[in-house]
Each structure stands twice: as structure tokens, then as C-alpha cells.
Design a protein around this motif. Structure first.
Motif, PDB file in Angstrom:
ATOM      1  N   ILE A  26       9.616   7.369  26.882  1.00 22.97           N
ATOM      2  CA  ILE A  26      10.666   8.149  28.168  1.00 22.97           C
ATOM      3  C   ILE A  26      10.046   7.807  29.549  1.00 22.97           C
ATOM      4  CG2 ILE A  26      11.604  10.275  28.965  1.00 22.97           C
ATOM      5  CD1 ILE A  26      12.101   9.468  25.986  1.00 22.97           C
ATOM      6  N   HIS A  27      10.937   7.608  30.509  1.00 27.17           N
ATOM      7  CA  HIS A  27      10.510   7.662  31.925  1.00 27.17           C
ATOM      8  C   HIS A  27      11.438   8.561  32.697  1.00 27.17           C
ATOM      9  CE1 HIS A  27       8.081   3.846  31.754  1.00 27.17           C
ATOM     10  NE2 HIS A  27       8.917   3.570  30.813  1.00 27.17           N
ATOM     11  N   VAL A  28      10.862   9.279  33.762  1.00 31.20           N
ATOM     12  CA  VAL A  28      11.814  10.344  34.159  1.00 31.20           C
ATOM     13  C   VAL A  28      11.464  10.280  35.849  1.00 31.20           C
ATOM     14  CG1 VAL A  28      12.346  12.762  34.296  1.00 31.20           C
ATOM     15  CG2 VAL A  28      11.436  11.663  32.304  1.00 31.20           C
ATOM     16  N   ALA A  29      12.536  10.763  36.640  1.00 29.29           N
ATOM     17  CA  ALA A  29      12.211  10.783  37.980  1.00 29.29           C
ATOM     18  C   ALA A  29      12.821  12.050  38.441  1.00 29.29           C
ATOM     19  CB  ALA A  29      12.543   9.623  39.049  1.00 29.29           C
ATOM     20  N   VAL A  30      12.311  12.843  39.233  1.00 27.32           N
ATOM     21  CA  VAL A  30      12.696  14.045  40.032  1.00 27.32           C
ATOM     22  C   VAL A  30      12.789  13.881  41.448  1.00 27.32           C
ATOM     23  CG1 VAL A  30      12.870  16.415  39.850  1.00 27.32           C
ATOM     24  CG2 VAL A  30      12.024  15.552  38.060  1.00 27.32           C
ATOM     25  N   VAL A  31      14.072  13.718  42.203  1.00 26.45           N
ATOM     26  CA  VAL A  31      13.910  13.428  43.524  1.00 26.45           C
ATOM     27  C   VAL A  31      15.076  14.645  44.188  1.00 26.45           C
ATOM     28  CG1 VAL A  31      15.122  11.729  45.141  1.00 26.45           C
ATOM     29  CG2 VAL A  31      13.868  11.120  42.754  1.00 26.45           C
ATOM     30  N   THR A  32      14.565  14.755  45.554  1.00 27.15           N
ATOM     31  CA  THR A  32      15.603  15.644  46.168  1.00 27.15           C
ATOM     32  C   THR A  32      16.763  14.862  47.061  1.00 27.15           C
ATOM     33  OG1 THR A  32      14.177  15.014  48.455  1.00 27.15           O
ATOM     34  CG2 THR A  32      13.463  16.899  46.991  1.00 27.15           C
ATOM     35  N   PRO A  33      17.688  15.407  47.630  1.00 27.86           N
ATOM     36  CA  PRO A  33      18.756  14.666  48.140  1.00 27.86           C
ATOM     37  C   PRO A  33      18.220  13.796  49.408  1.00 27.86           C
ATOM     38  CG  PRO A  33      19.342  16.928  47.675  1.00 27.86           C
ATOM     39  CD  PRO A  33      18.049  16.816  47.723  1.00 27.86           C
ATOM     40  N   ASP A  34      17.278  13.980  50.011  1.00 35.00           N
ATOM     41  CA  ASP A  34      16.655  12.928  51.042  1.00 35.00           C
ATOM     42  C   ASP A  34      15.753  11.947  50.656  1.00 35.00           C
ATOM     43  OD1 ASP A  34      14.381  14.329  50.612  1.00 35.00           O
ATOM     44  OD2 ASP A  34      14.186  15.174  52.604  1.00 35.00           O
ATOM     45  N   GLY A  35      15.939  11.812  49.000  1.00 35.04           N
ATOM     46  CA  GLY A  35      14.912  10.759  48.581  1.00 35.04           C
ATOM     47  C   GLY A  35      13.627  11.098  48.320  1.00 35.04           C
ATOM     48  N   GLN A  36      13.150  12.281  48.491  1.00 32.36           N
ATOM     49  CA  GLN A  36      11.628  12.492  48.163  1.00 32.36           C
ATOM     50  C   GLN A  36      11.469  12.485  46.604  1.00 32.36           C
ATOM     51  OE1 GLN A  36      10.047  16.246  49.772  1.00 32.36           O
ATOM     52  NE2 GLN A  36       8.148  15.404  49.801  1.00 32.36           N
TER      53      GLN A  36
END
Length: 333
Positions: free
Chosen positions: A27-37
Motif C-alpha cells: 500500500i502507498h498513501v498520501a494525505v494532502v491539503t487543498p493547497d498541496g501541503q
């Protein structure tokens, strides 16, 4: 810090039997904010992969922009991987008629309905499946209406160089915050272009979808999907079951183990998540989705936990194994 600097060990969903690991899904996961952080990762957030049907909210964006008064159920079916039930087909048919199109204008091909009861009914009545039964028929019906409303030809709407597909590719780049050249293209199972992005970039797309201040058209897509989860997938399928259980949650499954979700009201405000099950193992999807929600502070109620049972039983009802989740999170902010 670059995305490559953020890469860490991937996670695993592990099926165990007799005290031994029997099989693993990476599994690979990314959690990101609307501004790309990028605020949290597991594995490689720079992994470039195809979201497949997880892209459907983006593919519906030209429709939402051109038809602000489109009924919400028709916008939802344009974002759906529907199960081919009579209720699904009725909405697709209504959307198709708005562009003066017919079933023969759908270039998605045909397959039996995902819904077992609907598939059995076709067999009982000796009827072959039509393009209406294809899980992407709502998307294609929406694309035909987009062409009419934008003044583009309906003919060849699925071709990569058609103005609609060019616009959809641009929308992926804009929402993901990447250069157009970074949006790589292949061909999806329904014949339209499938666009590949870094995992964290697709997570940003879902953060934008969940952000109420992002864009009015995106807001209508969010509302359509969350108000009509029954249309997005179908009985017993993850999107339809999961969205009503968590306020402010939008989700969309994609083939080959891709999944996107957006949370409107996390502790960090709106956030987007994308994950990829590397071997395409669909059975691992609910385990990862619940682990992500847990990491974002969602209380896992019994109804949620039931979507990913730890204990595994055989056909005689005997407990024969268990499922373990190993997600080594790295928090970046």
C-alpha cells in the motif's frame, strides 16, 4: 522537502492463516491539503499511477461547469461506477436524452451489470447487456452532454485529441497543481483517456473537491456524490456504503486498487487522500480506507468496522484466519 524525500516504507494488508502470513497487499498513501501541503504519507507519495475511475469527478467537471442547473442525481451518475440496477439505468437514460443521444452513441462498450440481481435478470430474460449496463455509461452520457453544451462535436468524444478530453486533461493538471506535461495518458477500460498522476497530486484533487471554498462546480459535484451515494456505486459496494457513515466524506473507487477520498471537516480542515494497492487487490481497499479515517480522527463505529472484518471465516462459518494492517505513517506537518 521534495516528494522523493518524503518516501518511506510502504504499508501492507496481510492475510494470515495458522499463525503465518499467507498473502500481502502493498500500500502507498498520501494525505494532502487543498493547497498541496503533504501532511502524511505511507510509502511513496510520488508514485505515478492511474486513478482510473477515481478520476470521474474530474471528468464530470466540464459538465458541472456548463450545466449549473443539472439535477443532482444526473450529475452523480456522471461521476459513478454504477452497478447497472434499474435505478441506475433510469438516471443514465434521462441524462443521455438531454443531449439528444441514444445508447448507440455510447462508446464505452458493454459488460454485465455489477449488481448480481440485475445480471441474473438479464440471464433470466435472455437479454444481452448493452452499453447502458456498463459501469461508466453515466460518465459517457455526461460527456456527450458536455460536448453539446460547450459546442464541441459529439463524434469521437472519447478520442485523446477531442476538445473535451483535452479539457479534462487540463482539469487534472489544474486541480492537482502540476504541469500539463506531468499528466501522463493511457486508455481506460471504457475507451476514454486514463490519466496518470503522482499519488499526492491526486490526493490534492480530492482535497480541492472537499474544500467548500474551492470552486462552485466542484461544490456541486461534492454535493451530488454525497447526497446520492446509492448512484455512485451500488448495493453493498464500498462508496455507497461508506459515504453515509461519515459526515462530510466523499469517496470514489478506481480499478486496480486505487481509491480517493476527501474529508470536509477533518482536524486539519479539508483534506484529500489517495491510496494505491500495488497488486490491484480489491479486497484490501476497505481495510486501508478505515485505517486512513482512523488516522484522521474519525471514530470507527461498529457500522464502519463491519466493512473490514479482522476475523476471516470459511464457508462452514469457522474462524480460519485474520487480516492485519501495517501502515507505517510518516507525519510531515
Amino acid at each position: 522537502m521534495t516528494q522523493h524525500d518524503q518516501a518511506g516504507p510502504p504499508g501492507e494488508v496481510v492475510y494470515r492463516r495458522g499463525g503465518l502470513d499467507e498473502s500481502r497487499h502493498q500500500i502507498h498513501v498520501a494525505v494532502v491539503t487543498p493547497d498541496g501541503q503533504v501532511i502524511a504519507t505511507c510509502g511513496d507519495p510520488a508514485l505515478v499511477t492511474f486513478p482510473r475511475s477515481t478520476s470521474k469527478p474530474v471528468q464530470a467537471l466540464p459538465l458541472a461547469q456548463a450545466a449549473p442547473d443539472l439535477p443532482a442525481d444526473e450529475l452523480a451518475i456522471a461521476c459513478a461506477s454504477h452497478a447497472g440496477t434499474p435505478a441506475h439505468l433510469a438516471v443514465v437514460t434521462r441524462l443521455l436524452a438531454r443531449s439528444g443521444s441514444s445508447v448507440t452513441d455510447l462508446h464505452c462498450g458493454a459488460h454485465p451489470p455489477f449488481d448480481a440481481q440485475a445480471a441474473a435478470e438479464l440471464i433470466r430474460t435472455a437479454q444481452p447487456p448493452t452499453p447502458l449496463h456498463h459501469n461508466c455509461s453515466g460518465k459517457h452520457a455526461g460527456m456527450l452532454l458536455s460536448c453539446v453544451l460547450h459546442g464541441w462535436p459529439r463524434e469521437g468524444y472519447e478520442a485523446p485529441d477531442h476538445p473535451l478530453q483535452v479539457r479534462i486533461r487540463q482539469a487534472h493538471a489544474e486541480l492537482a497543481g502540476v504541469e500539463l506535461s506531468e499528466v501522463r495518458a493511457g486508455t481506460d477500460g471504457c475507451s476514454v483517456p486514463a490519466f496518470a498522476l503522482p499519488l499526492s497530486s491526486m490526493a490534492r484533487v480530492f482535497a480541492r473537491l472537499a474544500d467548500p471554498g474551492s470552486d462552485p462546480a466542484l461544490g456541486r459535484i461534492f454535493a451530488a456524490m454525497t447526497d446520492h451515494p446509492d448512484l455512485i456505486a451500488g448495493p453493498g459496494r464500498l462508496d455507497t456504503t461508506l459515504m453515509p457513515l461519515v459526515d462530510g466524506l466523499v469517496t470514489k473507487m478506481g480499478a486496480e486498487g486505487f481509491f480517493g477520498l476527501g474529508m470536509r471537516d477533518s482536524a486539519r480542515g479539508p483534506v484529500g487522500v489517495a491510496f494505491k494497492i500495488v497488486d490491484g487487490g480489491e479486497r484490501a481497499r476497505p481495510y486501508v480506507a478505515l485505517a486512513v479515517l482512523d488516522a484522521l480522527g474519525v471514530s470507527l463505529t461498529p457500522a464502519l468496522q463491519a466493512l473490514a472484518p479482522v476475523a476471516q471465516h470459511n464457508w462452514a462459518g469457522r474462524e480460519v484466519g485474520e487480516v492485519q494492517l501495517r501502515l507505517p505513517w510518516t507525519w510531515h506537518a
